[in-house]
Enzyme design. Structure first.
Site, mmCIF file in Angstrom:
data_model
loop_
_atom_site.group_PDB
_atom_site.id
_atom_site.type_symbol
_atom_site.label_atom_id
_atom_site.label_comp_id
_atom_site.label_asym_id
_atom_site.label_seq_id
_atom_site.Cartn_x
_atom_site.Cartn_y
_atom_site.Cartn_z
ATOM 1 N N TYR A 1 -0.831 -20.026 -2.340
ATOM 2 C CA TYR A 1 0.354 -20.074 -1.483
ATOM 3 C C TYR A 1 0.350 -19.130 -0.267
ATOM 4 O O TYR A 1 0.710 -19.536 0.820
ATOM 5 C CB TYR A 1 1.585 -19.779 -2.344
ATOM 6 N N ASN B 1 -1.287 -3.008 2.544
ATOM 7 C CA ASN B 1 -0.909 -4.266 1.892
ATOM 8 C C ASN B 1 -1.258 -4.131 0.423
ATOM 9 O O ASN B 1 -2.403 -3.840 0.085
ATOM 10 C CB ASN B 1 -1.699 -5.414 2.532
ATOM 11 N N GLY B 2 -0.252 -4.317 -0.442
ATOM 12 C CA GLY B 2 -0.501 -4.212 -1.874
ATOM 13 C C GLY B 2 0.590 -3.418 -2.553
ATOM 14 O O GLY B 2 1.695 -3.273 -2.019
ATOM 15 N N CYS C 1 2.306 -8.137 2.746
ATOM 16 C CA CYS C 1 2.225 -7.538 4.069
ATOM 17 C C CYS C 1 0.933 -8.003 4.732
ATOM 18 O O CYS C 1 0.021 -8.465 4.068
ATOM 19 C CB CYS C 1 2.192 -6.017 3.982
ATOM 20 N N GLY D 1 4.746 -11.199 6.278
ATOM 21 C CA GLY D 1 5.874 -10.278 6.196
ATOM 22 C C GLY D 1 6.718 -10.375 7.437
ATOM 23 O O GLY D 1 6.182 -10.339 8.551
#
Ligand code: SF4
Length: 481
Positions: free
Chosen positions: A249, A109-110, A9, A35
Site C-alpha cells: 500500500y 522515517n520509522g 514519513c 506524510g
C-alpha cells in the site's frame, strides 16, 4: 478519512549540488504521499546549517522566497505523518540542534521502539527534551557521544537505537544516510551528475532526473563529505524485516523499494488473489487508488474486464465542512463516486488492499449496491490484518482491527458483501518472490521481529495497543452511505 493504515514519513538528502534546497523541495514533492502533516528542509553550506519547517503540505510551505533562505550544497528534507509524538510544529522535522560536535539536523522515517527507555534515562541524567517525538533521542545521544569524529558520533548514536529507522542527517559539511539493521523502511542512494542523493523511494530520484545506484544497506551508515562517500557498518548482520506493507500500500507504484518494482509486486498480489479467491463476476472494480494495481493483476488472471466503477475526487483536502449532522458520514461520498453505467446489473468483484476496521469497506459496498450492482464480492490483496504495527506505521489497536476479532463470515455480514476473500500469507510472500524470508509480516501474524521495550511506561502503551478494549465500529443509521 479512509479506514487505512497511515503512511509514515518520507526522507530526502542531497550532497554536492548548488541548488540543494530546490532539489530537496522537489524530492519531498515526490514523497508527499508518505506524510502530509508537516514538512521541512535543512541546508548546509560548509559553515552553518539552516532549517525551515512548518505544518502543511510541501507546496504550501515552500516558495522561491523561503527556498532562498536555505543556501548551500547539502540538504535534507522530511514529510511527516506522526506515528510517535503528536502532530504539532515542535515535532516537525528536520530536528536541528547545536552541540559539542557542532550543528546537526535529522530526518527520520520509522519508529524507535526503545525511544521511551532511552529518553527516561537521559532525562534522569539531566537532558531537556523539546519535543515528544521518538527521533529526538538520536540528537541527544549524538550530543553526548564520546566519539571524537562527527561520523563516528553519528554511528555510535545510531547503534543505541532499536526498531525501525531510515535517517538522513546533516552537519555543516556532511550528509549521512543510515538504516536500521533489519531494513524495515526503504532508503535508496542515487546520483545526479556529481551529487549524491538519498530518498525513501525512487520516485523522488525520477523527478529530479537522478539515477538509482543502490539501496543504503540495512545496518549501514553512509558518510558523504568533501572526501567522497564511505560506508560504516554500524551493526552486525541480522534477520532482515523489510515492511511488506510498503509493497501492499504505502509506496508509490512507480517506485522500486527493497530492490523490487512496487507495481510488479502489487500486480502479482492481484494475480495470486485471483488464483486463490476466484469469483463468478462480470466486472473487476478497484477501490481507488489503493486497489488499482492489484485489480489489474486480478482481472488479467481471471480474464475479466476491469473498469473504473468508482471515481475518486483527488482534490478533497484533509478536512471539509459537513453540511449537517444527519449526513455526517459523508466522508466516503465526498471522496468516491460510483459510475452507475458500469455497476448497474453487474456482479462486481471489488478489489482493495486491506480492511482495517471495516467501516469504509461497509460504506463502499453500500454505495456500489445503491448504484445497482447485482452482487458485490470483496477481494483483498493481502491477508487479514490482525495485529498492530510498532515499526513506524500508524495502526489502530488490536481490538479495533475487524479481522482480529471477527470471523470471515462476520466480516462479510458487517461490510454487507455477498462474499469476502483475502490473499493468504503464502500468497503475499509468493508475490515478493525469492526474498520472501526478508520481509516483516507482523501485522498479519502477530509475530514481531524486534522485541518491545523493557521500560514499563512504554510497555504499558504497547500492551494497550495490543490488548486494549475499544468498542467495535458502530452500526450506522439506515440510508447513510
Ligand atoms: S507490522 Fe506490518 S506495517 Fe509494520 S513494518 Fe511489519 S509489515 Fe510493515
Amino acid at each position: 478519512m479512509f479506514d487505512k493504515f497511515r503512511e509514515e514519513c518520507g526522507v530526502f538528502g542531497i550532497y554536492g549540488h548548488a541548488e540543494a534546497a530546490k532539489l530537496a523541495y522537489l524530492g519531498l514533492y515526490a514523497l508527499q504521499h508518505r506524510g502530509q502533516e508537516s514538512a521541512g528542509i535543512a541546508t548546509a553550506d560548509g559553515t552553518r546549517v539552516r532549517a525551515v519547517r512548518e505544518m502543511g503540505y510541501v507546496n504550501d510551505i515552500f516558495d522561491q522566497q523561503t527556498l532562498a533562505t536555505l543556501p548551500g550544497h547539502i540538504a535534507i528534507g522530511h514529510t511527516r505523518y506522526s506515528t510517535a509524538g503528536e502532530s504539532k510544529l515542535s515535532n516537525a522535522q528536520p530536528i536541528l540542534i547545536d552541540c559539542v560536535h557542532g550543528q546537526v539536523g535529522v530526518c527520520h522515517n520509522g519508529n524507535i521502539v526503545n525511544a521511551n527507555e532511552i529518553r527516561d534515562r537521559l532525562v534522569r541524567d539531566g537532558s531537556i527534551f523539546q519535543t515528544n517525538s521518538d527521533t529526538e533521542v538520536f540528537v541527544h545521544l549524538y550530543a553526548r557521544s564520546a566519539a571524537g569524529a562527527v561520523a563516528e558520533a553519528v554511528a555510535d548514536s545510531i547503534t543505541k537505537l532499536a526498531g525501525a529507522f531510515s535517517f538522513a542527517v546533516i552537519t555543516k559539511d556532511h550528509l549521512f544516510a543510515a538504516r536500521d539493521p533489519h531494513g524495515f523502511r526503504p532508503l535508496a542512494l542515487g546520483r545526479l551528475g556529481d551529487a549524491w542523493v538519498v530518498c525513501s523511494e525512487t520516485c523522488a530520484l525520477d523527478l529530479i532526473n537522478a539515477t538509482y545506484v543502490r539501496d543504503v544497506e540495512p545496518g549501514e551508515v553512509v558518510v558523504i563529505g568533501p572526501d567522497g562517500l564511505r560506508s560504516i557498518r554500524a551493526f552486525p548482520p541480522t534477520r532482515l524485516a523489510h515492511c511488506v506493507f510498503e509493497h501492499v500500500y504505502f509506496a508509490r507504484p512507480d517506485s522500486e523499494v527493497f530492490g523490487q518494482s512496487v507495481n510488479e509486486v502489487r500486480s502479482n498480489l492481484g494475480r495470486l488473489l485471483a488464483v486463490e479467491q476466484p469469483v463468478e463476476a462480470d466486472v473487476v472494480v478497484p477501490i481507488p487508488d489503493s486497489g488499482v494495481c492489484a485489480a489489474i493483476g486480478y482481472a488479467e488472471e481471471a480474464k475479466l474486464p476491469m473498469r473504473f466503477g468508482l471515481i475518486r475526487n483527488h482534490y478533497v483536502g484533509r478536512t471539509f465542512i459537513e453540511p449537517a449532522q444527519s449526513i455526517r458520514h459523508f466522508g466516503v461520498k465526498v471522496k468516491l463516486n460510483p459510475v452507475r453505467s458500469i455497476l448497474a446489473g453487474q456482479r462486481v468483484a471489488l478489489i482493495d488492499d486491506s480492511i482495517v476496521r471495516g467501516t469504509t469497506s461497509r460504506k463502499i459496498v453500500k454505495m456500489v449496491r445503491a448504484a445497482g450492482a447485482r452482487e458485490v464480492h470483496m477481494r483483498i490483496s493481502c491477508p487479514p490484518t490482525v495485529s498492530p504495527c510498532f515499526y513506524g506505521v500508524d495502526t489502530p489497536q488490536k481490538s479495533e482491527l475487524i479481522a482480529a476479532t471477527h470471523t470471515l463470515d462476520e466480516i462479510r455480514r458487517y461490510i454487507g458483501a455477498d462474499s469476502v476473500g483475502y490473499l493468504s500469507l503464502d500468497g503475499l510472500l509468493n508475490a515478493v518472490g525469492a526474498r520472501r524470508q526478508h520481509y516483516c509480516t507482523s501485522c498479519y501474524t502477530g509475530q514481531y521481529p524486534v522485541a518491545f521495550p523493557r521500560d514499563e511506561n512504554a510497555y504499558l502503551q504497547l500492551t494497550l495497543k495490543l490488548h486494549g478494549t475499544v468498542p467495535l465500529p458502530e452500526e450506522e443509521p439506515e440510508g447513510v452511505v
